[in-house]
Design a protein around this motif. Structure first.
Motif, PDB file in Angstrom:
ATOM      1  N   LYS A   1       0.835  -1.193   0.000  1.00  0.00           N
ATOM      2  CA  LYS A   1       0.000   0.000   0.000  1.00  0.00           C
ATOM      3  C   LYS A   1       0.871   1.245   0.000  1.00  0.00           C
ATOM      4  O   LYS A   1       1.749   1.384   0.841  1.00  0.00           O
ATOM      5  N   PRO A   2       0.643   2.155  -0.964  1.00  0.00           N
ATOM      6  CA  PRO A   2       1.410   3.406  -0.958  1.00  0.00           C
ATOM      7  C   PRO A   2       1.160   4.180   0.322  1.00  0.00           C
ATOM      8  O   PRO A   2       0.058   4.165   0.866  1.00  0.00           O
TER       9      PRO A   2
ATOM     10  N   THR B   1       1.444   7.989   2.118  1.00  0.00           N
ATOM     11  CA  THR B   1       1.660   9.421   1.924  1.00  0.00           C
ATOM     12  C   THR B   1       2.356   9.971   3.155  1.00  0.00           C
ATOM     13  O   THR B   1       1.875   9.817   4.271  1.00  0.00           O
TER      14      THR B   1
ATOM     15  N   GLN C   1       4.434  10.829  -1.725  1.00  0.00           N
ATOM     16  CA  GLN C   1       3.901   9.485  -1.478  1.00  0.00           C
ATOM     17  C   GLN C   1       4.952   8.425  -1.768  1.00  0.00           C
ATOM     18  O   GLN C   1       5.650   8.475  -2.773  1.00  0.00           O
ATOM     19  N   ASP C   2       5.044   7.464  -0.857  1.00  0.00           N
ATOM     20  CA  ASP C   2       5.972   6.348  -0.993  1.00  0.00           C
ATOM     21  C   ASP C   2       5.258   5.206  -1.706  1.00  0.00           C
ATOM     22  O   ASP C   2       4.339   4.602  -1.161  1.00  0.00           O
ATOM     23  N   TYR C   3       5.690   4.905  -2.935  1.00  0.00           N
ATOM     24  CA  TYR C   3       5.082   3.825  -3.705  1.00  0.00           C
ATOM     25  C   TYR C   3       5.876   2.526  -3.609  1.00  0.00           C
ATOM     26  O   TYR C   3       5.575   1.557  -4.303  1.00  0.00           O
TER      27      TYR C   3
ATOM     28  N   ASP D   1      10.711  10.047  -0.663  1.00  0.00           N
ATOM     29  CA  ASP D   1       9.399   9.763  -1.227  1.00  0.00           C
ATOM     30  C   ASP D   1       9.092  10.609  -2.457  1.00  0.00           C
ATOM     31  O   ASP D   1       8.164  10.302  -3.202  1.00  0.00           O
TER      32      ASP D   1
ATOM     33  N   ARG E   1      10.715   9.577  -8.102  1.00  0.00           N
ATOM     34  CA  ARG E   1      10.119   8.588  -8.997  1.00  0.00           C
ATOM     35  C   ARG E   1      11.114   8.407 -10.143  1.00  0.00           C
ATOM     36  O   ARG E   1      11.318   9.303 -10.968  1.00  0.00           O
TER      37      ARG E   1
ATOM     38  N   GLN F   1      -1.513  12.871  -9.184  1.00  0.00           N
ATOM     39  CA  GLN F   1      -2.672  11.995  -9.346  1.00  0.00           C
ATOM     40  C   GLN F   1      -3.764  12.638 -10.188  1.00  0.00           C
ATOM     41  O   GLN F   1      -4.460  11.949 -10.946  1.00  0.00           O
TER      42      GLN F   1
ATOM     43  N   GLU G   1       6.649   2.253 -10.232  1.00  0.00           N
ATOM     44  CA  GLU G   1       5.922   1.537  -9.180  1.00  0.00           C
ATOM     45  C   GLU G   1       4.436   1.902  -9.135  1.00  0.00           C
ATOM     46  O   GLU G   1       3.612   1.042  -8.819  1.00  0.00           O
ATOM     47  N   ASN G   2       4.095   3.143  -9.435  1.00  0.00           N
ATOM     48  CA  ASN G   2       2.678   3.527  -9.393  1.00  0.00           C
ATOM     49  C   ASN G   2       2.039   3.510 -10.776  1.00  0.00           C
ATOM     50  O   ASN G   2       0.979   4.111 -10.988  1.00  0.00           O
TER      51      ASN G   2
END
Length: 554
Positions: free
Chosen positions: A33-34, A36, A105-107, A148, A151, A358, A415-416
């Motif tokens: 689960k990501p 935040t 957010q940590d993915y 975090d 990316r 997002q 990852e996301n």
């Protein structure tokens, strides 16, 4: 799964050491689960002496591969640790000064996967570059970015990859190359680069465009590097428009309002006056601003043209719906009307990267971050057609590895952007948008079977034509005889991409880069930059590398 730097119970440590002694498998599990994380910082914190320290790391703890003696995960600077979800040391506020919240957010980090378990890797294409500009902003202000915020794919895609444009009449070209890893820790692995290059569109061939600027004028934007930079950036864009283009402007603070009805692109002075008159104030109702912006875009819709909403904000939302999913529920009806969304972030310290990224994903668009006027010029002048004109919707890639040749692989980043393998040809699953001339690059670490020879993988690319919405698919295969014999013999763009990705891996404290230093990457980057000496972005990155090495205490 992020590792907390709290004391680990003795029983857990004992179990993990026993598992290690029994020869557990060496593949960490992906984050389920990501998460935040909110980093709280004071306004002058980035200018303090503490800014020279690296952010503490949160190592994705492998479930099936324990760490020897249960030592704390390595950080990028000796002596730093991160207790739970506390912000990195250089972002903390020891003097109780006024604080601001910054959301990332940590993915998680992708694991290595045995091809016997899963030989398919499927992901949505991503042309975002926001994470790279955010890193540059942090480094230029005197520190390293929060892990975090990193990316990997957005660092890689910031740079020109040197791919040829596809032949006339063909929307995309698939480019694949590879060679050994330059890092001793990964010498058992080859690196395969998968590059997707879209066709270019000249300014003369660009479709007419209807732009709706949705501008955040709330109190949090009352800074020169926020609303001031927004005004200068949009000024650059407006001056590139044609008489057949249209511009509308919506602003929002506590409420939203239209300040410019649809206006022809050659009425430059009128458009600029509307922008220049903007004054900040109020709280932030991003939901109201986007809803009114999409309504305006619908009214100003150009058939057979480009219809795009451009959101300029620091991402802070504190009135009405405040998360991307809830906001999008209010405006999703417009997404099916060929209206796309670009989100452009401004400012830091009280910045919501999560919301901006997002929203762009949900809006069939892309996310960029403007840290200075040079980045605005890159986005709105140098790459204007790519920024505006879409050549593919729901673009996705599936890589089918040959288990007889490849024993294990890992996708670096994305990852996301994961898509279930069985959904590759599912027309109802959203994926990525690609603009004219854009390229997207993915790197894979692959381990070959000892006697493996022949086809390594087949890369499938699938997308929808933005005009007809018809799905199109193409593919390309890659074999062992195409691998370079050494890293130095690979294409210089390939070498550069590997180094940029590894830099990002170290910054986010990836398990797979735990023994690689920024200094070792810098040394290689300096060598490769000599072969790409006409690329200003490459030269800038080398300078950033020098600063990052210093901040990390290496």
């Amino acid at each position: 799964m992020s590792t907390k730097r709290n004391a680990i119970p003795f029983v857990l440590a004992l179990i993990m050491m026993i598992t290690s002694a029994c020869g557990a498998a060496a593949t960490p599990q992906a984050t389920s689960k990501p998460k935040t994380h909110v980093y709280t910082t004071s306004a002058p914190a980035l200018q303090s002496a503490a800014a020279t320290q690296a952010p503490a790391a949160q190592l994705p703890m492998p479930v099936s591969q324990p760490q020897p003696a249960m030592q704390a995960a390595p950080t990028m600077a000796a002596g730093l640790s991160n207790q739970g979800n506390q912000p990195p040391a250089y972002l903390q506020n020891p003097n109780n000064q006024q604080t601001y919240d910054t959301f990332f957010q940590d993915y998680g980090v992708n694991p290595r996967i045995d091809t016997g378990d899963d030989h398919l890797s499927t992901f949505a294409l991503d042309v975002d570059t926001g994470a790279y500009s955010i890193m540059r902003n942090y480094v230029n202000q005197g520190g390293l970015p929060p892990q975090d915020s990193v990316r990997v794919e957005e660092y890689v895609n910031y740079f020109n990859q040197g791919y040829p444009y596809p032949p006339e009449g063909q929307a995309f070209g698939i480019n694949i190359d590879g060679g050994p890893s330059p890092f001793e820790e990964n010498q058992a692995y080859q690196i395969m680069r998968v590059g997707i290059q879209g066709y270019a569109v000249s300014e003369e061939e660009r479709k007419d465009v209807s732009l709706t600027f949705v501008i955040d004028i709330s109190g949090s934007m009352d800074m020169d590097n926020r609303l001031g930079l927004v005004k200068r950036s949009l000024g650059l864009l407006v001056k590139q428009l044609r008489p057949s283009d249209r511009v509308s402007i919506v602003v929002y603070g506590t409420s939203a309002k239209v300040i410019l009805e649809p206006t022809a692109g050659d009425h430059t002075d009128r458009i600029l006056r509307a922008i220049d008159r903007l004054e900040p104030g109020g709280v932030t109702n991003a939901e109201a601003g986007l809803l009114l912006g999409y309504q305006m875009a619908d009214e100003a819709f150009i058939r057979e043209g480009i219809n795009r909403v451009i959101l300029c904000s620091d991402g802070v939302a504190n009135l009405g719906e405040t998360d991307a999913g809830s906001i999008w529920n209010e405006i999703s009806e417009y997404a099916g009307k060929h209206i796309t969304l670009t989100t452009v972030g401004f400012g830091m310290d009280n910045y919501n990267d999560v919301l901006m990224e997002q929203l762009a994903d949900k809006g069939n668009g892309f996310y960029a971050y403007v840290d200075d006027i040079q980045e605005a010029r890159r986005l709105f002048i140098e790459n204007l057609t790519s920024t505006l004109q879409v050549i593919a919707l729901d673009a996705r890639v599936q890589v089918d590895f040959n288990p007889e040749v490849v024993s294990r692989y890992r996708l670096v980043g994305f990852e996301n952007r994961d898509i279930a393998d069985e959904d590759f040809r599912n027309e109802h699953v959203k994926a990525g948008q690609v603009g004219a001339g854009h390229s997207v690059t993915a790197l894979y670490e692959i381990k070959l079977n000892e006697e493996g020879r022949g086809n390594i993988a087949t890369v499938y690319l699938r997308w929808k034509n933005p005009d007809s919405l018809k799905s199109i698919e193409t593919s390309e295969s890659y074999s062992t005889d195409q691998l370079a014999s050494s890293f130095n013999r690979t294409n210089p763009h390939f070498q550069w991409t590997v180094l940029v990705a590894e830099y990002a891996e170290v910054l986010r404290d990836s398990y797979w880069a735990k023994n690689i230093s920024l200094f070792s990457i810098q040394t290689e980057a300096e060598r490769v930059s000599d072969r790409l000496n006409e690329d200003e972005d490459v030269a800038e990155f080398v300078t950033l590398m020098h600063q990052a090495v210093r901040y990390a205490g290496e």
